[in-house]
Design a protein around this motif. Structure first.
Motif, PDB file in Angstrom:
ATOM      1  N   PHE A  17       0.830  -1.199   0.000  1.00 26.44           N
ATOM      2  CA  PHE A  17       0.000   0.000   0.000  1.00 26.44           C
ATOM      3  C   PHE A  17       0.868   1.255   0.000  1.00 26.44           C
ATOM      4  N   SER A  18       0.388   2.288  -0.665  1.00 21.89           N
ATOM      5  CA  SER A  18       1.073   3.580  -0.705  1.00 21.89           C
ATOM      6  C   SER A  18       0.083   4.693  -0.421  1.00 21.89           C
ATOM      7  N   ILE A  19       0.547   5.732   0.248  1.00 24.07           N
ATOM      8  CA  ILE A  19      -0.306   6.899   0.491  1.00 24.07           C
ATOM      9  C   ILE A  19      -0.806   7.483  -0.821  1.00 24.07           C
ATOM     10  N   PHE A  37      -4.327   1.278   5.717  1.00 25.63           N
ATOM     11  CA  PHE A  37      -3.597   0.387   4.829  1.00 25.63           C
ATOM     12  C   PHE A  37      -4.009  -1.063   5.065  1.00 25.63           C
ATOM     13  N   VAL A  38      -3.486  -1.666   6.109  1.00 22.64           N
ATOM     14  CA  VAL A  38      -3.769  -3.065   6.406  1.00 22.64           C
ATOM     15  C   VAL A  38      -5.061  -3.148   7.219  1.00 22.64           C
ATOM     16  N   THR A  39      -6.084  -3.753   6.629  1.00 24.87           N
ATOM     17  CA  THR A  39      -7.385  -3.911   7.285  1.00 24.87           C
ATOM     18  C   THR A  39      -8.003  -5.229   6.815  1.00 24.87           C
ATOM     19  N   ALA A  40      -9.222  -5.453   7.218  1.00 26.77           N
ATOM     20  CA  ALA A  40      -9.935  -6.653   6.765  1.00 26.77           C
ATOM     21  C   ALA A  40     -10.090  -6.663   5.250  1.00 26.77           C
ATOM     22  N   LEU A 224      10.034  -0.362  -1.422  1.00 29.05           N
ATOM     23  CA  LEU A 224       9.152   0.461  -0.607  1.00 29.05           C
ATOM     24  C   LEU A 224       9.895   1.657  -0.037  1.00 29.05           C
ATOM     25  N   SER A 225       9.181   2.780   0.093  1.00 30.57           N
ATOM     26  CA  SER A 225       9.719   3.992   0.709  1.00 30.57           C
ATOM     27  C   SER A 225       8.543   4.918   1.021  1.00 30.57           C
ATOM     28  N   GLY A 226       8.824   6.010   1.730  1.00 28.48           N
ATOM     29  CA  GLY A 226       7.805   7.040   1.939  1.00 28.48           C
ATOM     30  C   GLY A 226       6.528   6.569   2.583  1.00 28.48           C
TER      31      GLY A 226
END
Length: 281
Positions: A17-19, A37-40, A224-226
């Protein structure tokens, strides 16, 4: 020597996931953007994570949850009020709030943004606004008193340990600190540092809060970053590496009450060996 692998949830797959590809929610304040981000929604069980971005002087008003919450400052300066007790938090500091305890988060800086990482012991995040007025009590950079329900771990005072060569970790919330159902912490990787290929008996969320990281999951490679966040389901072999010339930092969260890792053969992460159940992922 690598331990014998277990298939875990064979149908579960990692997610990134990214903003930049998420729509924020206001959470009760127009000046606070909440990113989940991380959810059901991605298959996570019993926990969720995300990022909160506060404009200068913004605040998230008093609210409570029916589950444990941990807030870790990524950048900026936060003022955390817990039933009136006001704590100043710096980057890498973390506060754990037990279920049912009212709290408010403010950006102390009138000019700079505050970014904080949040973790809940539920896969479906929800907040209940609280209208109660609390007597203010300044705690500054101090810590909770005996009997206070909240827990604060300040990075500069924490018990940092070297999990692998040049990878330095600090546990920020766990059962031993009052959290129920989640645990997590901060990892700092010097250039070239990495963790060995491993698995967990619970789901994991990893958010890269500084620098850049390479994530390997059963031969699949991600950069991944930011504040990019990786969701790794229970029982899936993975590892993180810092292949850059700069330091890398992460906030990791497990859907379990205490940290635990099982080392497996590195070829499961590189994809040279097939993980049991991989054909169904």
């Amino acid at each position: 020597m690598a331990e014998n692998p277990s298939a875990g949830r064979a149908s579960a797959k990692e997610a990134i996931f990214s903003i930049w590809d998420r729509e924020p929610a206001s959470g009760g304040s127009a000046d606070v953007d909440l990113f989940s981000f991380v959810t059901a929604a991605c298959g996570a069980t019993n926990f969720s994570t995300g990022i909160a971005k506060f404009k200068p002087s913004a605040r998230l008003p008093y609210h409570a949850h029916g589950f444990s919450e941990a807030v870790t400052v990524v950048s900026g300066r936060a003022l955390m009020l817990v039933e009136g007790r006001a704590y100043q938090l710096s980057p890498r500091d973390c506060v754990h709030i037990p279920r049912g305890i009212a709290h408010q988060v403010e950006n102390e800086d009138p000019e700079k943004e505050l970014v904080a990482h949040w973790a809940f012991a539920t896969a479906t995040p929800v907040r209940e606004l609280i209208q109660t007025t609390f007597r203010p009590e300044s705690r500054g950079t101090g810590n909770p008193s005996p009997g206070d329900p909240e827990t604060i771990i300040r990075y500069n005072d924490g018990a940092i340990y070297e999990l692998s060569q040049n990878a330095f970790f600090l546990d920020l919330f766990a059962r031993r600190y009052g959290a129920i159902g989640i645990c997590g912490g901060h990892g700092r990787f010097l250039p070239g540092a990495s963790l060995p290929c491993h698995i967990h008996d619970y789901d994991e969320s990893i958010t890269i809060v500084k620098g850049s990281a390479v994530c390997l999951v059963q031969g699949r490679r991600y950069e991944l970053s930011g504040c990019d966040t990786a969701y790794i389901p229970q029982g899936l072999p993975h590892r993180f590496l810092n292949l850059s010339d700069d330091e890398m930092e992460m906030v990791w969260v497990y859907a379990g009450s205490e940290p635990d890792r099982r080392i497996v053969d590195s070829q499961y992460c590189s994809g040279e060996l097939a993980w049991p159940g991989a054909d169904s992922i």
